[in-house]
Motif scaffolding. Structure first.
Motif, PDB file in Angstrom:
ATOM      1  N   ARG A 135      28.294  39.282  40.941  1.00  0.00           N
ATOM      2  CA  ARG A 135      28.900  39.989  42.082  1.00  0.00           C
ATOM      3  C   ARG A 135      28.753  39.109  43.307  1.00  0.00           C
ATOM      4  NH1 ARG A 135      25.395  42.734  39.169  1.00  0.00           N
ATOM      5  NH2 ARG A 135      26.003  44.628  38.049  1.00  0.00           N
ATOM      6  N   PHE A 136      29.793  39.059  44.141  1.00  0.00           N
ATOM      7  CA  PHE A 136      29.732  38.278  45.385  1.00  0.00           C
ATOM      8  C   PHE A 136      29.746  39.209  46.579  1.00  0.00           C
ATOM      9  CE2 PHE A 136      31.681  34.948  42.641  1.00  0.00           C
ATOM     10  CZ  PHE A 136      30.734  33.973  42.841  1.00  0.00           C
ATOM     11  N   GLY A 137      29.162  38.754  47.655  1.00  0.00           N
ATOM     12  CA  GLY A 137      29.248  39.482  48.929  1.00  0.00           C
ATOM     13  C   GLY A 137      28.197  40.562  49.055  1.00  0.00           C
ATOM     14  N   VAL A 190      33.259  42.077  42.457  1.00  0.00           N
ATOM     15  CA  VAL A 190      32.687  41.831  41.133  1.00  0.00           C
ATOM     16  C   VAL A 190      33.582  40.784  40.486  1.00  0.00           C
ATOM     17  CG1 VAL A 190      32.002  42.829  38.943  1.00  0.00           C
ATOM     18  CG2 VAL A 190      31.878  44.192  41.040  1.00  0.00           C
ATOM     19  N   ALA A 191      33.056  39.586  40.281  1.00  0.00           N
ATOM     20  CA  ALA A 191      33.879  38.510  39.720  1.00  0.00           C
ATOM     21  C   ALA A 191      33.799  38.524  38.197  1.00  0.00           C
ATOM     22  CB  ALA A 191      33.419  37.164  40.269  1.00  0.00           C
ATOM     23  N   VAL A 192      32.618  38.757  37.667  1.00  0.00           N
ATOM     24  CA  VAL A 192      32.425  38.761  36.212  1.00  0.00           C
ATOM     25  C   VAL A 192      31.622  40.013  35.858  1.00  0.00           C
ATOM     26  CG1 VAL A 192      31.274  37.607  34.305  1.00  0.00           C
ATOM     27  CG2 VAL A 192      32.501  36.257  35.994  1.00  0.00           C
ATOM     28  N   GLY A 218      42.899  33.910  30.536  1.00  0.00           N
ATOM     29  CA  GLY A 218      42.884  35.110  31.366  1.00  0.00           C
ATOM     30  C   GLY A 218      43.688  34.865  32.624  1.00  0.00           C
ATOM     31  N   PRO A 219      44.142  35.943  33.284  1.00  0.00           N
ATOM     32  CA  PRO A 219      44.953  35.773  34.488  1.00  0.00           C
ATOM     33  C   PRO A 219      44.169  35.050  35.575  1.00  0.00           C
ATOM     34  CG  PRO A 219      44.305  38.072  34.205  1.00  0.00           C
ATOM     35  CD  PRO A 219      43.904  37.362  32.965  1.00  0.00           C
ATOM     36  N   SER A 220      44.858  34.374  36.489  1.00  0.00           N
ATOM     37  CA  SER A 220      44.136  33.586  37.482  1.00  0.00           C
ATOM     38  C   SER A 220      43.370  34.530  38.408  1.00  0.00           C
ATOM     39  CB  SER A 220      45.095  32.706  38.260  1.00  0.00           C
ATOM     40  OG  SER A 220      45.836  33.481  39.137  1.00  0.00           O
ATOM     41  N   GLY A 221      42.198  34.097  38.817  1.00  0.00           N
ATOM     42  CA  GLY A 221      41.344  34.911  39.678  1.00  0.00           C
ATOM     43  C   GLY A 221      40.515  35.917  38.914  1.00  0.00           C
ATOM     44  N   CYS A 222      40.490  35.839  37.570  1.00  0.00           N
ATOM     45  CA  CYS A 222      39.766  36.857  36.813  1.00  0.00           C
ATOM     46  C   CYS A 222      38.303  36.510  36.647  1.00  0.00           C
ATOM     47  CB  CYS A 222      40.414  37.079  35.454  1.00  0.00           C
ATOM     48  SG  CYS A 222      40.059  35.778  34.266  1.00  0.00           S
ATOM     49  N   GLY A 223      37.888  35.331  37.083  1.00  0.00           N
ATOM     50  CA  GLY A 223      36.466  35.010  37.024  1.00  0.00           C
ATOM     51  C   GLY A 223      36.110  33.954  35.997  1.00  0.00           C
ATOM     52  N   LYS A 224      37.114  33.220  35.495  1.00  0.00           N
ATOM     53  CA  LYS A 224      36.837  32.206  34.477  1.00  0.00           C
ATOM     54  C   LYS A 224      35.969  31.088  35.052  1.00  0.00           C
ATOM     55  CE  LYS A 224      41.234  31.290  33.850  1.00  0.00           C
ATOM     56  NZ  LYS A 224      41.987  32.171  34.736  1.00  0.00           N
ATOM     57  N   SER A 225      36.381  30.574  36.212  1.00  0.00           N
ATOM     58  CA  SER A 225      35.599  29.473  36.795  1.00  0.00           C
ATOM     59  C   SER A 225      34.207  29.934  37.168  1.00  0.00           C
ATOM     60  CB  SER A 225      36.322  28.920  38.021  1.00  0.00           C
ATOM     61  OG  SER A 225      37.534  28.324  37.644  1.00  0.00           O
ATOM     62  N   THR A 226      34.098  31.177  37.635  1.00  0.00           N
ATOM     63  CA  THR A 226      32.780  31.712  37.975  1.00  0.00           C
ATOM     64  C   THR A 226      31.888  31.738  36.736  1.00  0.00           C
ATOM     65  OG1 THR A 226      33.867  33.088  39.613  1.00  0.00           O
ATOM     66  CG2 THR A 226      31.611  33.658  39.053  1.00  0.00           C
ATOM     67  N   LEU A 227      32.454  32.186  35.620  1.00  0.00           N
ATOM     68  CA  LEU A 227      31.710  32.212  34.363  1.00  0.00           C
ATOM     69  C   LEU A 227      31.235  30.807  33.997  1.00  0.00           C
ATOM     70  CD1 LEU A 227      30.995  34.292  32.149  1.00  0.00           C
ATOM     71  CD2 LEU A 227      33.014  33.515  30.915  1.00  0.00           C
ATOM     72  N   ALA A 259      41.775  41.235  33.675  1.00  0.00           N
ATOM     73  CA  ALA A 259      41.937  40.969  35.101  1.00  0.00           C
ATOM     74  C   ALA A 259      40.612  41.274  35.796  1.00  0.00           C
ATOM     75  CB  ALA A 259      43.037  41.855  35.671  1.00  0.00           C
ATOM     76  N   ARG A 260      40.469  40.796  37.036  1.00  0.00           N
ATOM     77  CA  ARG A 260      39.205  40.980  37.744  1.00  0.00           C
ATOM     78  C   ARG A 260      38.880  42.455  37.931  1.00  0.00           C
ATOM     79  NH1 ARG A 260      39.046  39.298  43.575  1.00  0.00           N
ATOM     80  NH2 ARG A 260      38.974  41.514  43.772  1.00  0.00           N
ATOM     81  N   PRO A 261      37.669  42.877  37.802  1.00  0.00           N
ATOM     82  CA  PRO A 261      36.485  42.110  37.416  1.00  0.00           C
ATOM     83  C   PRO A 261      36.535  41.698  35.956  1.00  0.00           C
ATOM     84  CG  PRO A 261      35.949  44.428  37.627  1.00  0.00           C
ATOM     85  CD  PRO A 261      37.353  44.280  38.087  1.00  0.00           C
TER      86      PRO A 261
HETATM   87  N1  LIG Z   1      31.515  32.038  46.126  1.00  0.00           N
HETATM   88  C1  LIG Z   1      32.303  33.121  46.067  1.00  0.00           C
HETATM   89  N2  LIG Z   1      32.213  34.101  46.998  1.00  0.00           N
HETATM   90  C2  LIG Z   1      32.998  35.189  46.958  1.00  0.00           C
HETATM   91  N3  LIG Z   1      33.937  35.414  46.025  1.00  0.00           N
HETATM   92  C3  LIG Z   1      34.101  34.488  45.061  1.00  0.00           C
HETATM   93  C4  LIG Z   1      33.306  33.290  45.029  1.00  0.00           C
HETATM   94  N4  LIG Z   1      33.690  32.551  43.959  1.00  0.00           N
HETATM   95  C5  LIG Z   1      34.683  33.256  43.353  1.00  0.00           C
HETATM   96  N5  LIG Z   1      34.927  34.406  44.004  1.00  0.00           N
HETATM   97  C6  LIG Z   1      35.903  35.436  43.637  1.00  0.00           C
HETATM   98  O1  LIG Z   1      35.743  35.697  42.276  1.00  0.00           O
HETATM   99  C7  LIG Z   1      37.007  35.857  41.656  1.00  0.00           C
HETATM  100  C8  LIG Z   1      37.117  34.968  40.453  1.00  0.00           C
HETATM  101  O2  LIG Z   1      37.305  33.613  40.845  1.00  0.00           O
HETATM  102  P1  LIG Z   1      37.440  32.419  39.800  1.00  0.00           P
HETATM  103  O3  LIG Z   1      36.262  32.465  38.890  1.00  0.00           O
HETATM  104  O4  LIG Z   1      37.644  31.178  40.548  1.00  0.00           O
HETATM  105  O5  LIG Z   1      38.761  32.802  39.011  1.00  0.00           O
HETATM  106  P2  LIG Z   1      39.614  31.971  37.942  1.00  0.00           P
HETATM  107  O6  LIG Z   1      38.920  30.659  37.702  1.00  0.00           O
HETATM  108  O7  LIG Z   1      39.653  32.836  36.747  1.00  0.00           O
HETATM  109  O8  LIG Z   1      40.975  31.773  38.507  1.00  0.00           O
HETATM  110  C9  LIG Z   1      38.064  35.578  42.695  1.00  0.00           C
HETATM  111  O9  LIG Z   1      38.583  36.800  43.127  1.00  0.00           O
HETATM  112  C10 LIG Z   1      37.305  34.922  43.807  1.00  0.00           C
HETATM  113  O10 LIG Z   1      37.846  35.319  45.050  1.00  0.00           O
END
Ligand SMILES: Nc1ncnc2c1ncn2[C@@H]1O[C@H](COP(=O)(O)OP(=O)(O)O)[C@@H](O)[C@H]1O
Ligand SMILES: [Mg+2]
Lengths: 280, 251, 249
Positions: free
Chosen positions: A27-29, A36-38, A55-64, A228-230
């Motif tokens: 969770r961010f913020g 909730v990103a993941v 997964g759709p863009s912005g769904c939290g793949k990079s965060t994972l 999709a996100r989360p």
């Molecule tokens: N450091 C952060 N602070 C706040 N929100 C974040 C941060 N990193 C990612 N997010 C949010 O988490 C969600 C998932 O991002 P991301 O993992 O980059 O998606 P993907 O790679 O699937 O396109 C996005 O909505 C993004 O705004």
């Protein structure tokens, strides 16, 4: 409904997992304005397996991915296990070969010096590092470009340098975040086949993010779909297409069947993102 | 960095930093009984500013007026020249080497010449300020105006835009950030150029106070004048930062 | 290729300017008070040749020593600011303010502190060079791309490796800009520093020429100062092109 597509073949795999995620959250913020990103991700990857994550863009793949690479700490709900060992926060740094979305080459380093960067950081001598890199140049199609600078290379070549850098950082688990996302379709399909060759030779465990269904099916032993996100795991499908795979595999009936099934799921999730965006 | 919101913690940090500086300065000068001609005490300087407020205020206005006039003229010359060079590229081969040659001479070396050419009045100081700012603004404006890629320019042309249309709708907005950077750097330089010119010969102004006070071995006045000038140039700088935020809203 | 470079360099333009000066001044009967004929300037230069050379060396020495000490201190301060956040918050804004102080006004005080020697000019040059270098070092070190930092961390890089292999190379182009600004300020500082009392130096000669209203001498000195500036900036440019040719993306 969400888990109805989980295939029994995955549950039946009882070998010890190379990487295991149990109830991972991020969770961010601050609590009142939380993103909730993941959410509640459970995932197991066997040694030597090639898993693609879609997964759709912005769904939290990079965060994972950042969590698996140890760059950000997962929330306290769950845990990440590497070779059955629970990992402390940031404990994974230096244990996983991670390739981010952009090639992130250093403009002041030549191709070979970019590739040997992780070896330098590990403390390998310059000479030994170069020798190891030089051996890989033909395989990565970069022969003759050792002393070029990144700005002199095409997009596909830069990506191969970044991949070589990742491979020279010899870790059993390799994370690739949309490595071919910025390439044109022809270059991309050539790079896919080439990546499979390299993988067949080195046999690392690979987790590969993409937003391209064809790519996910063509490359993977297993395709994992995120919602999709989360983002959480929506379903996973084992791909039993024979290896080595030729480009023609994408036109077989089996491939198209899998694609049709996955497409329905992915579209559903993409629509949610789209609808959410228009409402917001 | 400039545009980022300034939090109360940042402000507090600056206040603590300043307070530390002044307390250490005051304490050290008192403790070691440092004579005024080496380093006066901050409270004495503050008192000197209050005492001589009329004289210093008049000098400050004089200096600021010269700086402001030179700044405006120099900025106009710099931007205007850059626009001409972009509209008529062949001119660049003539103007740029000349500008580079003039810029290779440290601007303080022109002060005596400016005094001989324009006299001891405001003219020579304004000329120095113009010289100090015009070149840096020209360079920054030129690189900014050339920033748009060919793709953007071709897009504008496909919409039927002419040279002036491209200049007005594409090049100038793209150049704004670097022009403002040039103005900011140039402002500091032109303030210093004006004060240096005043020190060599003037009827009024901060530099003239410094010169006369130095001659009378009245170092307290030198410090008072310099600190006032610093506050003045900080105020000017603040105005420019505010303008910067208004002009470049898209960053 | 060679001819192209020559055409683009300011050299031919300077020749044209010299010719114009030589021809136009007598033709338009411009008063010598404003612009003396080129011949008079050259004749004057020949008459003060030894003094000019001595002054050139002296001012060059003051500038270079002041610049190098100022650069070393400035880079160290910039690294310190980048390292300790509280230092940056508390002191950096004061630094930015101090940059706009017309320190040159303190010339007389510096001469009292350090005596009427080479040291006092070096100190003025050093002080002027210090601030832009410190400020640009800090800005440059803060420019490192967070994603590249993440990549380095994923390789297990220590903070020392992070600094040497990523932050510093990223910062070098920006530091170089600071160094060039610092160099020009150091030169100005050395010249003005000499006004507060000395016997040798281009600044001293400028002041003397002003008092005696020797306009041809002023032009000789302006051209010499330009030569000195060109030498210094040219050197800096050469170093930059050789060692720091990359740009931040
Ligand atoms: N450091 C952060 N602070 C706040 N929100 C974040 C941060 N990193 C990612 N997010 C949010 O988490 C969600 C998932 O991002 P991301 O993992 O980059 O998606 P993907 O790679 O699937 O396109 C996005 O909505 C993004 O705004
Ligand atoms: Mg992503």
């Amino acid at each position: 409904m969400d888990s109805s597509m989980a295939t029994p073949s995955i549950a039946a795999d009882h070998r010890p997992a190379h990487l295991q995620l149990i109830n991972v959250w991020k969770r961010f913020g601050p609590p009142e304005r939380q993103t909730v990103a993941v959410r509640n991700v459970d995932l197991a990857i066997q040694p030597g397996e090639f898993v693609t994550l879609i997964g759709p863009s912005g769904c939290g793949k990079s965060t994972l991915f950042n969590m698996i690479a140890g760059l950000i700490a997962p929330d306290d709900d769950g845990s990440i296990l590497l070779s059955n060992k629970v990992q402390q926060d940031y404990g994974l740094l230096g244990k996983v070969a991670f390739m981010p979305q952009r090639d992130l080459l250093f403009p002041w380093r030549t191709v070979i010096d970019n590739a040997t960067l992780p070896l330098e950081i590990e403390g390998v001598s310059r000479k030994a590092a170069r020798a190891r890199a030089e051996a890989l140049f033909p395989e990565f199609g970069l022969e003759g470009f050792e002393t070029h600078y990144p700005h002199q290379l095409s997009g596909g070549m830069r990506q191969r340098v970044a991949l070589m850098r990742t491979f020279l950082f010899e870790r059993d688990l390799v994370l690739l975040d949309e490595p071919f996302g910025a390439l044109d379709a022809l270059t991309r399909s050539m790079m896919q086949r080439w990546l499979l060759d390299v993988w067949a030779k080195h046999r690392r465990t690979v987790l590969f993010i993409t937003h391209d269904i064809d790519e996910a099916i063509f490359l993977g032993d297993k395709v994992v779909v995120m919602t999709a996100r989360p983002g959480t795991i929506k379903c996973a499908e084992r791909i039993n297409l024979p290896r080595p795979r030729a480009a023609s595999v994408t036109t077989t009936g089996e491939f198209i069947d899998i694609k049709r099934r996955l497409l329905a799921v992915v579209e559903e999730e993409s629509l949610k993102t789209f609808g959410g965006a228009t409402l917001a | 960095m400039v545009a980022g919101g300034v939090t109360w913690r940042d402000r507090l940090a600056v206040v603590i930093g300043l307070a530390t500086l002044f307390i250490v300065w005051q304490a050290a000068t008192m403790l070691f009984a440092v004579p005024d001609y080496i380093l006066p005490r901050p409270l004495d300087i503050a008192w000197a500013i209050v005492e001589r407020r009329e004289q210093i205020w008049r000098a400050l206005l004089f200096t600021l007026a010269e700086t402001g006039a030179g700044f405006a003229i120099g900025a106009l010359i710099g931007i205007g020249l850059a626009v001409c060079l972009v509209l008529i590229p062949p001119c660049e081969a003539v103007v740029m080497p000349l500008a580079v040659a003039i810029n290779a001479v440290p601007s303080v070396a022109f002060v005596p010449l400016a005094l001989i050419w324009f006299g001891l009045g405001m003219g020579s100081k304004i000329a120095m300020a113009v010289l100090a700012i015009a070149f840096i603004v020209l360079l920054n404006a030129l690189s900014g105006l050339k920033k748009p890629e060919q793709g953007h320019i071709d897009l504008m042309r496909s919409f039927g835009a002419g040279r002036f249309g491209i200049l007005w709708r594409l090049r100038l907005p793209a150049a704004m950030p670097s022009i403002v950077t040039g103005l900011r750097v140039g402002l500091g330089r032109s303030t210093i150029a004006v004060i240096v010119a005043e020190m060599l010969g003037a009827y009024d102004g901060i530099g003239q106070i410094v010169y006369q006070s130095t001659a009378q071995v009245d170092y307290l006045s030198v410090w008072a004048a310099v600190l006032t000038a610093m506050l003045g140039s900080l105020a000017l700088y603040g105005c420019l930062v505010a303008i910067d935020r208004k002009l470049i809203w898209w960053r | 290729m060679k001819r192209d470079a020559l055409l683009r360099s300011p050299l031919p333009m300077l020749v044209v300017l010299a010719l114009a000066w030589w021809l136009v001044v007598p033709a338009l009967k411009i008063e010598a008070r404003y612009l003396p004929p080129l011949g008079a300037v050259i004749a004057d230069a020949r008459s003060v040749w030894p003094d000019l050379l001595a002054g050139f060396w002296r001012t060059l020495l003051e500038t270079v020593i002041g610049f190098f000490i100022g650069a070393a201190l400035g880079i160290a301060a910039g690294i310190g600011f980048a390292q300790w956040r509280w230092l940056e918050r508390g002191v950096f804004p004061i630094f930015v303010a101090l940059q706009s102080v017309p320190v040159i006004a303190f010339g007389a005080i510096v001469v009292i502190w350090f005596g009427n020697t080479l040291a006092s000019k070096v100190v003025i040059a050093l002080y002027l060079a210090f601030f832009p270098i410190a400020v640009n070092t800090l800005r440059g070190l803060q420019e490192a791309d967070p994603q590249r930092m993440a990549l380095m961390r994923s390789f297990g890089a220590s903070s020392r490796q992070m600094f040497l292999k990523l932050s510093l190379p990223t910062a070098l182009p920006t530091i170089m800009i600071g160094l060039k600004i610092g160099l020009s300020l150091a030169l100005a500082g050395a010249i003005v520093g000499e006004w507060f009392g000395d016997t040798v130096g281009l600044g001293v000669m400028l002041l003397q020429a002003l008092y005696f209203e020797q306009v041809p001498r002023l032009w000789v000195l302006i051209l010499t100062c330009g030569g000195l500036g060109t030498l210094l900036y040219g050197g800096a440019g050469l170093i930059e092109r050789r060692f720091i040719w990359w740009r931040a993306e």
